[in-house]
Write a protein that holds these residues in place. Structure first.
Motif, PDB file in Angstrom:
ATOM      1  N   VAL A   1       0.874  -1.264   0.009  1.00  0.00           N
ATOM      2  CA  VAL A   1       0.088  -0.099   0.083  1.00  0.00           C
ATOM      3  C   VAL A   1       0.880   1.085   0.170  1.00  0.00           C
ATOM      4  N   LEU A   2       1.831   1.270   0.616  1.00  0.00           N
ATOM      5  CA  LEU A   2       2.719   2.202   0.851  1.00  0.00           C
ATOM      6  C   LEU A   2       3.515   2.673  -0.451  1.00  0.00           C
ATOM      7  N   GLY A   3       3.978   1.414  -0.982  1.00  0.00           N
ATOM      8  CA  GLY A   3       4.407   1.474  -2.183  1.00  0.00           C
ATOM      9  C   GLY A   3       3.450   2.292  -3.565  1.00  0.00           C
ATOM     10  N   ALA A   4       2.263   1.858  -3.429  1.00  0.00           N
ATOM     11  CA  ALA A   4       1.312   2.408  -4.297  1.00  0.00           C
ATOM     12  C   ALA A   4       1.025   3.724  -4.189  1.00  0.00           C
ATOM     13  N   LEU A   5       0.886   4.450  -2.841  1.00  0.00           N
ATOM     14  CA  LEU A   5       0.785   5.643  -2.441  1.00  0.00           C
ATOM     15  C   LEU A   5       1.990   6.489  -2.872  1.00  0.00           C
ATOM     16  N   ALA A   6       3.334   5.842  -2.663  1.00  0.00           N
ATOM     17  CA  ALA A   6       4.523   6.655  -2.986  1.00  0.00           C
ATOM     18  C   ALA A   6       4.534   6.994  -4.686  1.00  0.00           C
ATOM     19  N   ALA A   7       3.994   5.910  -5.231  1.00  0.00           N
ATOM     20  CA  ALA A   7       4.106   6.287  -6.819  1.00  0.00           C
ATOM     21  C   ALA A   7       3.030   7.255  -7.111  1.00  0.00           C
ATOM     22  N   ALA A   8       1.530   6.901  -6.639  1.00  0.00           N
ATOM     23  CA  ALA A   8       0.608   8.076  -6.652  1.00  0.00           C
ATOM     24  C   ALA A   8       1.153   9.483  -6.551  1.00  0.00           C
ATOM     25  N   HIS A   9       1.629   9.505  -4.932  1.00  0.00           N
ATOM     26  CA  HIS A   9       2.200  11.019  -4.846  1.00  0.00           C
ATOM     27  C   HIS A   9       3.248  11.525  -5.808  1.00  0.00           C
ATOM     28  N   ALA A  10       3.994  10.678  -6.263  1.00  0.00           N
ATOM     29  CA  ALA A  10       5.176  11.049  -7.166  1.00  0.00           C
ATOM     30  C   ALA A  10       4.470  11.757  -8.237  1.00  0.00           C
ATOM     31  N   ALA A  11       3.272  11.014  -8.903  1.00  0.00           N
ATOM     32  CA  ALA A  11       2.556  11.501  -9.989  1.00  0.00           C
ATOM     33  C   ALA A  11       1.613  12.414  -9.681  1.00  0.00           C
ATOM     34  N   GLY A  12       1.585  13.027  -8.592  1.00  0.00           N
ATOM     35  CA  GLY A  12       0.757  14.083  -8.205  1.00  0.00           C
ATOM     36  C   GLY A  12      -0.694  13.823  -8.019  1.00  0.00           C
ATOM     37  N   ILE A  13      -1.015  12.474  -7.566  1.00  0.00           N
ATOM     38  CA  ILE A  13      -2.260  11.856  -7.325  1.00  0.00           C
ATOM     39  C   ILE A  13      -2.507  11.655  -5.759  1.00  0.00           C
ATOM     40  N   VAL A  14      -3.680  12.228  -5.244  1.00  0.00           N
ATOM     41  CA  VAL A  14      -4.031  11.952  -3.891  1.00  0.00           C
ATOM     42  C   VAL A  14      -5.156  11.079  -3.794  1.00  0.00           C
ATOM     43  N   HIS A  15      -5.028   9.877  -3.189  1.00  0.00           N
ATOM     44  CA  HIS A  15      -6.256   8.853  -3.487  1.00  0.00           C
ATOM     45  C   HIS A  15      -7.235   9.257  -2.678  1.00  0.00           C
ATOM     46  N   ARG A  16      -7.273   9.732  -1.405  1.00  0.00           N
ATOM     47  CA  ARG A  16      -8.328  10.277  -0.598  1.00  0.00           C
ATOM     48  C   ARG A  16      -9.425   9.336  -0.065  1.00  0.00           C
ATOM     49  N   ASP A  17      -9.027   8.075  -0.507  1.00  0.00           N
ATOM     50  CA  ASP A  17     -10.150   6.908   0.240  1.00  0.00           C
ATOM     51  C   ASP A  17      -9.362   5.529   0.440  1.00  0.00           C
ATOM     52  N   VAL A  18      -8.098   5.852   1.266  1.00  0.00           N
ATOM     53  CA  VAL A  18      -7.388   4.371   1.640  1.00  0.00           C
ATOM     54  C   VAL A  18      -8.170   3.965   2.378  1.00  0.00           C
ATOM     55  N   LYS A  19      -8.667   2.687   2.535  1.00  0.00           N
ATOM     56  CA  LYS A  19      -9.254   1.780   3.898  1.00  0.00           C
ATOM     57  C   LYS A  19      -9.198   0.368   3.381  1.00  0.00           C
ATOM     58  N   PRO A  20      -9.396  -0.551   4.199  1.00  0.00           N
ATOM     59  CA  PRO A  20      -9.370  -2.049   3.915  1.00  0.00           C
ATOM     60  C   PRO A  20     -10.279  -2.479   2.576  1.00  0.00           C
ATOM     61  N   ALA A  21     -11.343  -1.801   2.294  1.00  0.00           N
ATOM     62  CA  ALA A  21     -12.173  -2.277   1.405  1.00  0.00           C
ATOM     63  C   ALA A  21     -11.547  -1.985  -0.089  1.00  0.00           C
ATOM     64  N   ASN A  22     -10.611  -0.957  -0.011  1.00  0.00           N
ATOM     65  CA  ASN A  22      -9.971  -0.679  -1.337  1.00  0.00           C
ATOM     66  C   ASN A  22      -8.612  -1.384  -1.492  1.00  0.00           C
ATOM     67  N   VAL A  23      -8.286  -2.211  -0.842  1.00  0.00           N
ATOM     68  CA  VAL A  23      -7.017  -3.207  -0.752  1.00  0.00           C
ATOM     69  C   VAL A  23      -7.358  -4.564  -1.250  1.00  0.00           C
ATOM     70  N   LEU A  24      -6.953  -4.897  -2.231  1.00  0.00           N
ATOM     71  CA  LEU A  24      -7.378  -6.079  -2.969  1.00  0.00           C
ATOM     72  C   LEU A  24      -6.262  -7.028  -2.545  1.00  0.00           C
ATOM     73  N   LEU A  25      -6.351  -8.446  -2.047  1.00  0.00           N
ATOM     74  CA  LEU A  25      -5.737  -9.594  -1.483  1.00  0.00           C
ATOM     75  C   LEU A  25      -5.646 -10.467  -2.758  1.00  0.00           C
ATOM     76  N   ALA A  26      -4.910 -10.455  -3.980  1.00  0.00           N
ATOM     77  CA  ALA A  26      -5.069 -11.482  -4.863  1.00  0.00           C
ATOM     78  C   ALA A  26      -4.787 -12.893  -4.738  1.00  0.00           C
ATOM     79  N   ASP A  27      -5.317 -13.709  -5.067  1.00  0.00           N
ATOM     80  CA  ASP A  27      -5.052 -15.044  -4.941  1.00  0.00           C
ATOM     81  C   ASP A  27      -3.682 -15.459  -5.316  1.00  0.00           C
ATOM     82  N   ASP A  28      -3.032 -14.720  -6.391  1.00  0.00           N
ATOM     83  CA  ASP A  28      -1.700 -15.129  -6.537  1.00  0.00           C
ATOM     84  C   ASP A  28      -0.727 -14.355  -5.830  1.00  0.00           C
TER      85      ASP A  28
END
Length: 474
Positions: A127-154
């Protein structure tokens, strides 16, 4: 098609809806099939708010386009769900995304409770890696929460739903003072109505990790107002588990946005915490690569030149067939060293040493060749001639006295001792004279001088004795 999707509906004349996967405040997610490429995808239906058809259509179309644009900027990141397309079907925006098989972190917490520390560290890293990339691109997510974090089967962990994310160049789509997001995960400054900033995403990430570590949300209350009040005033208990991980989460939950670390700083601290927990050494910069020196080829068997690292001449072709026979006797090879000198066998009892021929001829070792310096040779010559002169003088005196017959008055006092002294002096004189002669073997000079000295001593003794007898000295 009409408002609201259903199983079997065709969206944008390309995507066939199969089943609903989930729903949220801003839309529903469907499993669909891309009938053009024959692959499964996920399609998000953006719901229209209750505000009038024309205004809602324009706002939601803009929101869908913005979400697709934000996600497209991050589509190559391994922890962000990739967006493939945006379709506007009968005024309803649809976002076509990568289909991720798995479940959300919220579903995982409801099913198993608290997440173990190693798994939690991996989720936080993603999650921190995705946020670091988003912030570097000038994007603020504004809705980080457990329901928006996907745990893939792979095994992948992905951050999704950039539906309310904003970019620095975006036009505002909400009314002034309106707060968007989930209140129990929202940062205090955002609850006050301040503009969204990267620090707000970090607070929401801290709440998400705390929720996953303990199994409950630290600011969830019975009402929205109580939840917002808890966000402002409540300080959760320190996170149980490894101290480094608890420290990272505690810093993310700071009420002051200036006290929170950036996404990259938090990610670096989490890596160090994970390395310390595993007893591993954090990754170090790779040493410079040193060009390898060409190896010297091995020496081939048989005759021929020995190749070196700088030898670029082609190797001789290999020989085929049986080896050629050789005729004649082998070439004579002289011995590398002269044969040892013959040593006669030793006879006699233990301790007896055999006498060699050289030792018998030179018992005193005077025949040994010694280096002669200038001073010893000069002293030997001077001493020899002095002894020779003395001896000749005494001998001449005695012979003259005997031949002339004029015996001095002192001749009567000649005694046997005087006779001996004069005889030995004469012998020593001749011996010293012979030894002083240059050249020849020292051993031969010794033998010659000793023989002549003995002979002269006998003659002088006889002459003096006869003279003394004539003169009546004895």
């Amino acid at each position: 098609m009409s408002q609201g999707g259903y199983a079997g509906a065709l969206v944008g004349e390309r995507y066939r809806l199969v089943e609903q996967l989930g729903a949220g405040g801003f839309g529903r997610v469907w499993k669909a099939v891309d009938e053009r490429l024959r692959v499964e995808v996920a399609v998000k239906e953006v719901l229209l708010p209750q505000g009038g058809p024309s205004e809602a259509s324009a706002a939601n179309a803009a929101r869908a386009e913005r979400e697709a644009r934000h996600a497209a900027r991050l589509r190559n990141h391994p922890n962000v769900v990739a967006v493939h397309d945006v379709v506007l079907d009968q005024g309803v925006p649809w976002i076509v995304m990568e289909l991720v098989t798995g479940r959300t972190l919220d579903d995982e917490i409801r099913a198993v409770g608290a997440i173990p520390a190693p798994r939690l560290a991996a989720i936080g890293d993603a999650v921190l890696g995705a946020l670091a990339a988003a912030h570097a691109a000038g994007i603020v997510h504004r809705d980080v929460k457990p329901a928006n974090v996907l745990l893939a089967d792979d095994g992948r962990v992905l951050l999704t739903d950039f539906g309310i994310a904003v970019h620095a160049s975006d036009t505002a789509l909400t009314a002034a003072g309106m707060v968007v997001g989930s209140f129990e995960y929202i940062a205090p400054e955002r609850a006050e109505g301040r503009e969204a900033a990267p620090a707000g995403d970090l607070f929401s990430c801290g709440v998400t990790l705390y929720h996953a570590a303990t199994g409950h949300s630290p600011f969830r209350r019975d009402s929205v107002s109580d939840s917002v009040l808890a966000v402002f005033a409540h300080h959760p208990e320190p996170l149980p588990g490894p101290a480094p991980l608890a420290d990272v989460v505690g810093r993310l939950l700071a009420k002051d946005p200036a006290a929170r670390p950036t996404a990259e700083a938090a990610l670096r601290a989490l890596h160090e915490a994970s390395a310390a927990a595993a007893g591993a050494v954090p990754p170090q910069p790779a040493p410079p690569v040193v060009p390898a020196v060409p190896a010297v080829p091995a020496v081939p068997p048989g005759p021929g030149p020995v190749p070196t690292a700088l030898d670029r001449s082609p190797a001789p072709p290999p020989a085929f067939g049986p080896p050629s026979p050789s005729y004649g006797p082998p070439a004579y090879a002289p011995p590398a060293y002269p044969p040892p000198a013959y040593a006669p066998p030793a006879y006699g009892p233990p301790g007896y040493a055999a006498v060699t021929e050289d030792a018998a001829l030179d018992p005193f070792g005077v025949g040994e060749e010694l280096p002669e310096s200038g001073s010893p040779v000069l002293l030997r010559i001077v001493g020899g001639f002095a002894m020779l002169g003395l001896g000749l003088a005494v001998t001449a005196y005695v012979l003259l006295s005997y031949l002339v017959g004029e015996t001095p008055a002192s001749a009567a006092s000649v005694t046997g001792a005087k006779v001996a002294v004069e005889a030995v002096s004469a012998g020593a004189a001749i011996t010293g004279g012979v030894l002083a002669l240059p050249g020849g073997s020292p051993q031969l000079r010794l033998y010659l001088g000793a023989g002549l000295g003995v002979l002269l001593t006998v003659l002088v003794t006889a002459v003096i004795a006869a003279n003394a007898h004539i003169t009546g000295a004895f």
